[in-house]
Design an enzyme around this catalytic site. Structure first.
Site, PDB file in Angstrom:
ATOM      1  N   ASN A   9      -2.723   4.160  19.536  1.00 46.27           N
ATOM      2  CA  ASN A   9      -3.640   3.175  18.956  1.00 46.27           C
ATOM      3  C   ASN A   9      -2.924   1.833  18.994  1.00 46.27           C
ATOM      4  OD1 ASN A   9      -5.260   1.551  17.416  1.00 46.27           O
ATOM      5  ND2 ASN A   9      -5.004   2.695  15.506  1.00 46.27           N
ATOM      6  N   TRP A  10      -3.322   0.991  19.925  1.00 54.41           N
ATOM      7  CA  TRP A  10      -2.615  -0.287  20.112  1.00 54.41           C
ATOM      8  C   TRP A  10      -2.981  -1.312  19.043  1.00 54.41           C
ATOM      9  CZ3 TRP A  10      -3.096  -1.254  26.153  1.00 54.41           C
ATOM     10  CH2 TRP A  10      -2.370  -0.266  26.820  1.00 54.41           C
ATOM     11  N   LYS A  11      -3.979  -0.997  18.237  1.00 53.61           N
ATOM     12  CA  LYS A  11      -4.445  -1.920  17.193  1.00 53.61           C
ATOM     13  C   LYS A  11      -4.676  -3.311  17.813  1.00 53.61           C
ATOM     14  CE  LYS A  11      -2.242   0.973  13.770  1.00 53.61           C
ATOM     15  NZ  LYS A  11      -1.625   1.119  12.473  1.00 53.61           N
ATOM     16  N   HIS A  96     -10.613   4.517  10.557  1.00 53.72           N
ATOM     17  CA  HIS A  96      -9.194   4.202  10.388  1.00 53.72           C
ATOM     18  C   HIS A  96      -8.987   3.523   9.033  1.00 53.72           C
ATOM     19  CE1 HIS A  96      -5.195   2.587  10.931  1.00 53.72           C
ATOM     20  NE2 HIS A  96      -5.055   3.440  11.923  1.00 53.72           N
ATOM     21  N   GLU A  98      -7.224   1.136   8.148  1.00 49.93           N
ATOM     22  CA  GLU A  98      -7.234  -0.336   8.156  1.00 49.93           C
ATOM     23  C   GLU A  98      -8.655  -0.869   8.076  1.00 49.93           C
ATOM     24  OE1 GLU A  98      -4.762  -0.681  11.604  1.00 49.93           O
ATOM     25  OE2 GLU A  98      -3.052   0.013  10.424  1.00 49.93           O
ATOM     26  N   GLU A 168      -3.944  10.582   8.495  1.00 51.57           N
ATOM     27  CA  GLU A 168      -3.047   9.430   8.477  1.00 51.57           C
ATOM     28  C   GLU A 168      -2.850   8.976   7.031  1.00 51.57           C
ATOM     29  OE1 GLU A 168      -2.986   7.258  12.567  1.00 51.57           O
ATOM     30  OE2 GLU A 168      -4.441   6.313  11.260  1.00 51.57           O
ATOM     31  N   GLY A 174       2.812   2.367   9.536  1.00 48.43           N
ATOM     32  CA  GLY A 174       3.566   1.134   9.732  1.00 48.43           C
ATOM     33  C   GLY A 174       4.705   0.947   8.750  1.00 48.43           C
ATOM     34  N   SER A 213       3.803   6.328  11.280  1.00 47.60           N
ATOM     35  CA  SER A 213       5.234   6.185  11.595  1.00 47.60           C
ATOM     36  C   SER A 213       5.769   7.313  12.473  1.00 47.60           C
ATOM     37  CB  SER A 213       6.068   6.056  10.314  1.00 47.60           C
ATOM     38  OG  SER A 213       5.721   4.867   9.617  1.00 47.60           O
ATOM     39  N   GLY A 234       0.752   4.449  16.350  1.00 49.68           N
ATOM     40  CA  GLY A 234       0.548   3.005  16.352  1.00 49.68           C
ATOM     41  C   GLY A 234       1.712   2.299  17.015  1.00 49.68           C
ATOM     42  N   GLY A 235       2.598   1.730  16.212  1.00 40.61           N
ATOM     43  CA  GLY A 235       3.689   0.884  16.709  1.00 40.61           C
ATOM     44  C   GLY A 235       4.461   1.469  17.885  1.00 40.61           C
TER      45      GLY A 235
HETATM   46  P1  13P Z   1       2.073   3.549  13.003  1.00 36.90           P
HETATM   47  O1  13P Z   1       2.411   4.603  14.035  1.00 36.90           O
HETATM   48  O2  13P Z   1       2.452   2.159  13.446  1.00 36.90           O
HETATM   49  O3  13P Z   1       2.588   3.912  11.658  1.00 36.90           O
HETATM   50  O4  13P Z   1       0.471   3.524  12.902  1.00 36.90           O
HETATM   51  C1  13P Z   1      -0.219   4.711  12.736  1.00 36.90           C
HETATM   52  C2  13P Z   1      -1.652   4.442  12.907  1.00 36.90           C
HETATM   53  O5  13P Z   1      -2.287   3.795  12.089  1.00 36.90           O
HETATM   54  C3  13P Z   1      -2.299   4.975  14.112  1.00 36.90           C
HETATM   55  O6  13P Z   1      -3.686   4.898  14.028  1.00 36.90           O
END
Ligand code: 13P
Length: 252
Positions: A9-11, A96, A98, A168, A174, A213, A234-235
């Site tokens: 997920n590149w956000k 998600h 967020e 999640e 993050g 994470s 994510g990251g």
């Molecule tokens: P991180 O891997 O950066 O913690 O993000 C997880 C995430 O929200 C994937 O959708």
């Protein structure tokens, strides 16, 4: 036997140049894993077309991070499920944290988005997860089951067929502080158990991803848990070496 799935997920990250560099690095490296693990990346809407072109000929799937709940119409700034399907998207993230937390998306809106995705032939990845205060108050099970039930009650259990779930924990996203494999496994088992009450087949077949994470160092232990079927990353999915290693852990 469920095949593992790793989704990046590149956000709200990326640019045409950076995406190309990342994709050109991961594409050949992931080729050797084909067949053993399913892999997809979810860029932002403006980067879908470029990403699709670069991924052509590979088996890395194309996903989107969001969609609107209803079909074509007067809804400025939104993107429909059929537009995503036309753009070559196969998977789409819904619910998600967020979006739930920062943009106030409700369980009901998430259920509508889930339905819209399915109707257009997309595979929805339904995210559930508790906040830190909810975990500390012992509300984890109630929160994630409420989020799952919102879709089941609205759509029926059959809607979960071929869908993907992602646990999640919001506090792990993050933060560099993932759930322990035991914490994650416990929630994954709880979610699968809830599905099993309605359909043993769907419970056995559905992939439940862990997100929060995930990195190259912790992926192996997380993915070794019996109810963890891969990751929503994510990251670390923005770093070629990390993402390749995470995918390799899922394929081993
Ligand atoms: P991180 O891997 O950066 O913690 O993000 C997880 C995430 O929200 C994937 O959708």
């Amino acid at each position: 036997m469920r095949r593992k799935l790793v989704v990046g997920n590149w956000k709200m990250h990326g640019s045409p140049g950076r995406n190309r560099d990342l994709l050109e690095a991961i594409k050949p490296a992931l080729q050797s894993l084909e067949g053993r693990v399913e892999i997809a990346v979810c860029p932002s809407f403006p980067h879908l077309a470029d990403t699709r072109a670069i991924l052509a000929g590979s088996r890395i799937g194309l996903g989107a991070q969001n969609l609107f709940s209803f079909g074509e119409g007067a809804m400025t700034g939104e993107v429909s499920a059929s537009m995503l399907a036309d753009a070559g998207v196969g998977l789409v993230i819904v619910g998600h944290s967020e979006r739930r937390g920062r943009l106030g998306e409700t369980d009901a809106q998430t259920a509508d988005k889930f339905a819209a995705a399915r109707k257009a032939g997309l595979v929805p990845i339904l995210c559930v997860g508790e906040t830190r205060p909810e975990r500390d108050a012992g509300e984890t099970a109630a929160v994630v089951l409420r989020q799952l039930d919102a879709v089941i009650d609205n759509q029926g259990i059959a809607a979960l067929d071929k869908a993907v779930l992602a646990y999640e924990p919001v506090w792990a996203i993050g933060s560099g502080d993932p759930a322990t494999p035991e914490q994650a496994q416990a929630v994954h088992a709880l979610l699968r158990g809830r599905l099993k009450q309605r359909s043993g087949k769907i419970a056995d077949e559905i992939r439940i991803l862990y997100g929060g994470s995930v990195n190259a160092a912790n992926a192996g232990e997380l993915f070794a848990q019996p109810d963890i079927d891969g990751g929503l990353v994510g990251g670390a999915s923005l770093q070629a070496r990390e993402f390749i290693a995470i995918c390799a852990s899922a394929g081993s």
